[in-house]
Scaffold this motif. Structure first.
Motif, PDB file in Angstrom:
ATOM      1  N   MET A  63      40.938 -45.354  72.930  1.00 11.41           N
ATOM      2  CA  MET A  63      40.476 -44.817  71.659  1.00 11.41           C
ATOM      3  C   MET A  63      38.952 -44.848  71.578  1.00 11.41           C
ATOM      4  SD  MET A  63      39.232 -45.659  68.409  1.00 11.41           S
ATOM      5  CE  MET A  63      39.578 -47.411  68.282  1.00 11.41           C
ATOM      6  N   CYS A  64      38.337 -45.936  72.031  1.00 14.55           N
ATOM      7  CA  CYS A  64      36.872 -46.040  72.007  1.00 14.55           C
ATOM      8  C   CYS A  64      36.238 -44.982  72.909  1.00 14.55           C
ATOM      9  CB  CYS A  64      36.442 -47.435  72.444  1.00 14.55           C
ATOM     10  SG  CYS A  64      36.894 -48.758  71.295  1.00 14.55           S
ATOM     11  N   ALA A 110      46.441 -61.597  70.253  1.00 14.48           N
ATOM     12  CA  ALA A 110      45.649 -61.921  71.430  1.00 14.48           C
ATOM     13  C   ALA A 110      44.199 -61.555  71.171  1.00 14.48           C
ATOM     14  CB  ALA A 110      46.173 -61.192  72.663  1.00 14.48           C
ATOM     15  N   ASP A 111      43.309 -62.346  71.718  1.00 13.95           N
ATOM     16  CA  ASP A 111      41.877 -62.071  71.649  1.00 13.95           C
ATOM     17  C   ASP A 111      41.429 -61.589  73.026  1.00 13.95           C
ATOM     18  OD1 ASP A 111      41.630 -62.846  68.984  1.00 13.95           O
ATOM     19  OD2 ASP A 111      41.390 -64.947  69.530  1.00 13.95           O
ATOM     20  N   PHE A 112      41.586 -60.289  73.274  1.00 18.34           N
ATOM     21  CA  PHE A 112      41.191 -59.792  74.582  1.00 18.34           C
ATOM     22  C   PHE A 112      39.704 -59.467  74.602  1.00 18.34           C
ATOM     23  CE2 PHE A 112      41.766 -55.893  72.373  1.00 18.34           C
ATOM     24  CZ  PHE A 112      43.077 -55.814  71.936  1.00 18.34           C
ATOM     25  N   PRO A 113      39.067 -59.694  75.741  1.00 16.02           N
ATOM     26  CA  PRO A 113      37.617 -59.479  75.829  1.00 16.02           C
ATOM     27  C   PRO A 113      37.271 -58.004  75.883  1.00 16.02           C
ATOM     28  CG  PRO A 113      38.483 -60.053  77.982  1.00 16.02           C
ATOM     29  CD  PRO A 113      39.635 -60.176  77.009  1.00 16.02           C
ATOM     30  N   GLU A 114      36.048 -57.705  75.528  1.00 15.11           N
ATOM     31  CA  GLU A 114      35.571 -56.327  75.630  1.00 15.11           C
ATOM     32  C   GLU A 114      35.535 -55.911  77.094  1.00 15.11           C
ATOM     33  OE1 GLU A 114      31.676 -53.584  74.438  1.00 15.11           O
ATOM     34  OE2 GLU A 114      31.798 -55.686  73.836  1.00 15.11           O
ATOM     35  N   PRO A 115      35.980 -54.709  77.398  1.00 14.51           N
ATOM     36  CA  PRO A 115      35.991 -54.283  78.802  1.00 14.51           C
ATOM     37  C   PRO A 115      34.586 -54.103  79.349  1.00 14.51           C
ATOM     38  CG  PRO A 115      36.561 -52.457  77.366  1.00 14.51           C
ATOM     39  CD  PRO A 115      36.519 -53.682  76.497  1.00 14.51           C
ATOM     40  N   ASP A 116      34.482 -54.160  80.658  1.00 12.24           N
ATOM     41  CA  ASP A 116      33.222 -53.866  81.334  1.00 12.24           C
ATOM     42  C   ASP A 116      33.108 -52.346  81.410  1.00 12.24           C
ATOM     43  OD1 ASP A 116      31.033 -53.535  82.931  1.00 12.24           O
ATOM     44  OD2 ASP A 116      31.663 -54.946  84.489  1.00 12.24           O
ATOM     45  N   TRP A 117      32.318 -51.785  80.529  1.00 11.07           N
ATOM     46  CA  TRP A 117      32.235 -50.329  80.447  1.00 11.07           C
ATOM     47  C   TRP A 117      31.649 -49.713  81.702  1.00 11.07           C
ATOM     48  CZ3 TRP A 117      35.276 -48.690  76.872  1.00 11.07           C
ATOM     49  CH2 TRP A 117      35.455 -49.435  75.708  1.00 11.07           C
ATOM     50  N   THR A 118      30.869 -50.480  82.456  1.00 11.13           N
ATOM     51  CA  THR A 118      30.341 -49.965  83.715  1.00 11.13           C
ATOM     52  C   THR A 118      31.454 -49.721  84.721  1.00 11.13           C
ATOM     53  OG1 THR A 118      28.255 -51.151  83.348  1.00 11.13           O
ATOM     54  CG2 THR A 118      28.698 -50.396  85.580  1.00 11.13           C
ATOM     55  N   LYS A 119      32.482 -50.582  84.701  1.00  9.53           N
ATOM     56  CA  LYS A 119      33.627 -50.382  85.590  1.00  9.53           C
ATOM     57  C   LYS A 119      34.596 -49.346  85.028  1.00  9.53           C
ATOM     58  CE  LYS A 119      33.482 -55.019  87.609  1.00  9.53           C
ATOM     59  NZ  LYS A 119      34.229 -56.294  87.832  1.00  9.53           N
ATOM     60  N   GLY A 151      25.950 -37.910  80.197  1.00 11.63           N
ATOM     61  CA  GLY A 151      27.146 -38.069  79.377  1.00 11.63           C
ATOM     62  C   GLY A 151      27.802 -39.416  79.579  1.00 11.63           C
ATOM     63  N   THR A 152      27.876 -39.885  80.827  1.00  9.62           N
ATOM     64  CA  THR A 152      28.468 -41.187  81.105  1.00  9.62           C
ATOM     65  C   THR A 152      27.671 -42.302  80.450  1.00  9.62           C
ATOM     66  OG1 THR A 152      29.345 -40.404  83.225  1.00  9.62           O
ATOM     67  CG2 THR A 152      29.165 -42.784  82.932  1.00  9.62           C
ATOM     68  N   ARG A 153      26.366 -42.222  80.500  1.00  8.87           N
ATOM     69  CA  ARG A 153      25.529 -43.249  79.872  1.00  8.87           C
ATOM     70  C   ARG A 153      25.723 -43.259  78.358  1.00  8.87           C
ATOM     71  NH1 ARG A 153      19.915 -42.130  83.332  1.00  8.87           N
ATOM     72  NH2 ARG A 153      20.702 -42.983  85.319  1.00  8.87           N
ATOM     73  N   PHE A 154      25.805 -42.074  77.773  1.00  8.98           N
ATOM     74  CA  PHE A 154      26.029 -41.982  76.332  1.00  8.98           C
ATOM     75  C   PHE A 154      27.397 -42.560  75.968  1.00  8.98           C
ATOM     76  CE2 PHE A 154      27.857 -39.885  72.666  1.00  8.98           C
ATOM     77  CZ  PHE A 154      26.842 -39.922  71.731  1.00  8.98           C
ATOM     78  N   VAL A 155      28.436 -42.193  76.726  1.00  6.94           N
ATOM     79  CA  VAL A 155      29.796 -42.628  76.419  1.00  6.94           C
ATOM     80  C   VAL A 155      29.914 -44.147  76.549  1.00  6.94           C
ATOM     81  CG1 VAL A 155      32.187 -42.525  77.198  1.00  6.94           C
ATOM     82  CG2 VAL A 155      30.863 -40.434  76.990  1.00  6.94           C
ATOM     83  N   ALA A 158      30.954 -46.123  73.321  1.00  3.88           N
ATOM     84  CA  ALA A 158      32.249 -46.806  73.362  1.00  3.88           C
ATOM     85  C   ALA A 158      32.082 -48.286  73.031  1.00  3.88           C
ATOM     86  CB  ALA A 158      32.897 -46.630  74.728  1.00  3.88           C
ATOM     87  N   ALA A 159      31.017 -48.896  73.526  1.00  4.81           N
ATOM     88  CA  ALA A 159      30.756 -50.302  73.209  1.00  4.81           C
ATOM     89  C   ALA A 159      30.508 -50.487  71.711  1.00  4.81           C
ATOM     90  CB  ALA A 159      29.558 -50.806  74.020  1.00  4.81           C
ATOM     91  N   GLN A 160      29.791 -49.555  71.102  1.00  3.86           N
ATOM     92  CA  GLN A 160      29.548 -49.631  69.661  1.00  3.86           C
ATOM     93  C   GLN A 160      30.848 -49.495  68.883  1.00  3.86           C
ATOM     94  OE1 GLN A 160      26.731 -46.480  69.051  1.00  3.86           O
ATOM     95  NE2 GLN A 160      24.989 -47.652  69.814  1.00  3.86           N
ATOM     96  N   GLU A 161      31.722 -48.575  69.327  1.00  2.00           N
ATOM     97  CA  GLU A 161      32.989 -48.371  68.629  1.00  2.00           C
ATOM     98  C   GLU A 161      33.883 -49.599  68.767  1.00  2.00           C
ATOM     99  OE1 GLU A 161      35.536 -46.001  66.219  1.00  2.00           O
ATOM    100  OE2 GLU A 161      33.392 -45.992  66.703  1.00  2.00           O
ATOM    101  N   TRP A 162      33.865 -50.218  69.933  1.00  7.50           N
ATOM    102  CA  TRP A 162      34.647 -51.445  70.143  1.00  7.50           C
ATOM    103  C   TRP A 162      34.182 -52.536  69.181  1.00  7.50           C
ATOM    104  CZ3 TRP A 162      38.589 -52.837  73.617  1.00  7.50           C
ATOM    105  CH2 TRP A 162      38.845 -54.197  73.698  1.00  7.50           C
TER     106      TRP A 162
END
Length: 199
Positions: free
Chosen positions: A125-126, A32-41, A89-93, A97-101
């Motif tokens: 994991m991200c 499956a090609d799942f989309p990247e999550p909305d990290w803001t949500k 911390g939330t902004r950094f994460v 996390a987006a970079q790790e994805w």
């Protein structure tokens, strides 16, 4: 009940299966090609607090009353700094996390393939990687030893970092993110459509 971690199937076969136990084959799920999550949500950011203003003593105010106001101010300032730390911390994460994805997901899709059941695992994991790096960032800034109520003590971030590092080891093993872990994961077939059991 927890037990010893099973060895990768390839390593067992390579060693001649000295225990003579059945070697379990890996289950296959549709890719499956799942989309990247909305990290803001996924990682909502709390509202920025207003920085408290230090009190000024009135001419007719008693020392005791002013000391009480100073004490309340210090408590509000501590709460403000903790909330600002949480926001930073939330902004950094979210960013990390987006970079790790972007770094890991394309590799996993091309190597072993990812199915819908893997979505939550990869997202977590991200986040785990990002939070671990934030802990290390704070440890570098604050130091391993901080001042507590009873004097110098171990920075609590060391405990949190250790917990995230333990969890990350699980993801590394489950997703094949290390050379030894990859020996236990089946590679994605490169054959044609006839080799795909889900066509």
């Amino acid at each position: 009940m927890s037990g010893p971690i099973g060895r990768p199937a390839l390593a067992v076969v390579r060693d001649g299966n000295p225990g003579h136990r059945p070697v379990l084959e890996s289950a296959t799920v549709p890719p499956a090609d799942f989309p990247e999550p909305d990290w803001t949500k996924e990682l909502p950011e709390s509202k920025a607090p207003r920085k408290p203003v230090p009190p000024e003593r009135d001419e007719e105010e008693s020392i005791e009353h002013f000391v009480q106001r100073e004490y309340r101010f210090e408590k509000k300032l501590e709460d403000y700094e903790l909330r600002r730390q949480a926001i930073n911390g939330t902004r950094f994460v979210k960013r990390r996390a987006a970079q790790e994805w972007a770094r890991v997901v394309p590799v996993l899709q091309n190597s072993i393939g990812l199915g819908n059941p893997d979505y939550s695992v990869v997202v977590d994991m991200c986040i785990c990687v990002a939070r671990l790096e934030w802990c290390e960032h704070e440890l570098s800034r604050e130091g391993l030893i901080v001042m507590g109520q009873r004097g110098p003590c171990k920075n609590p971030m060391t405990t949190i970092a250790g917990q995230y590092r333990t969890q990350l080891k699980t993801y590394i093993r489950e997703l094949g993110l290390s050379p030894s872990a990859r020996t236990g994961l089946p590679s994605r077939p490169d054959g044609g459509d006839d080799d795909d059991p889900f066509d």
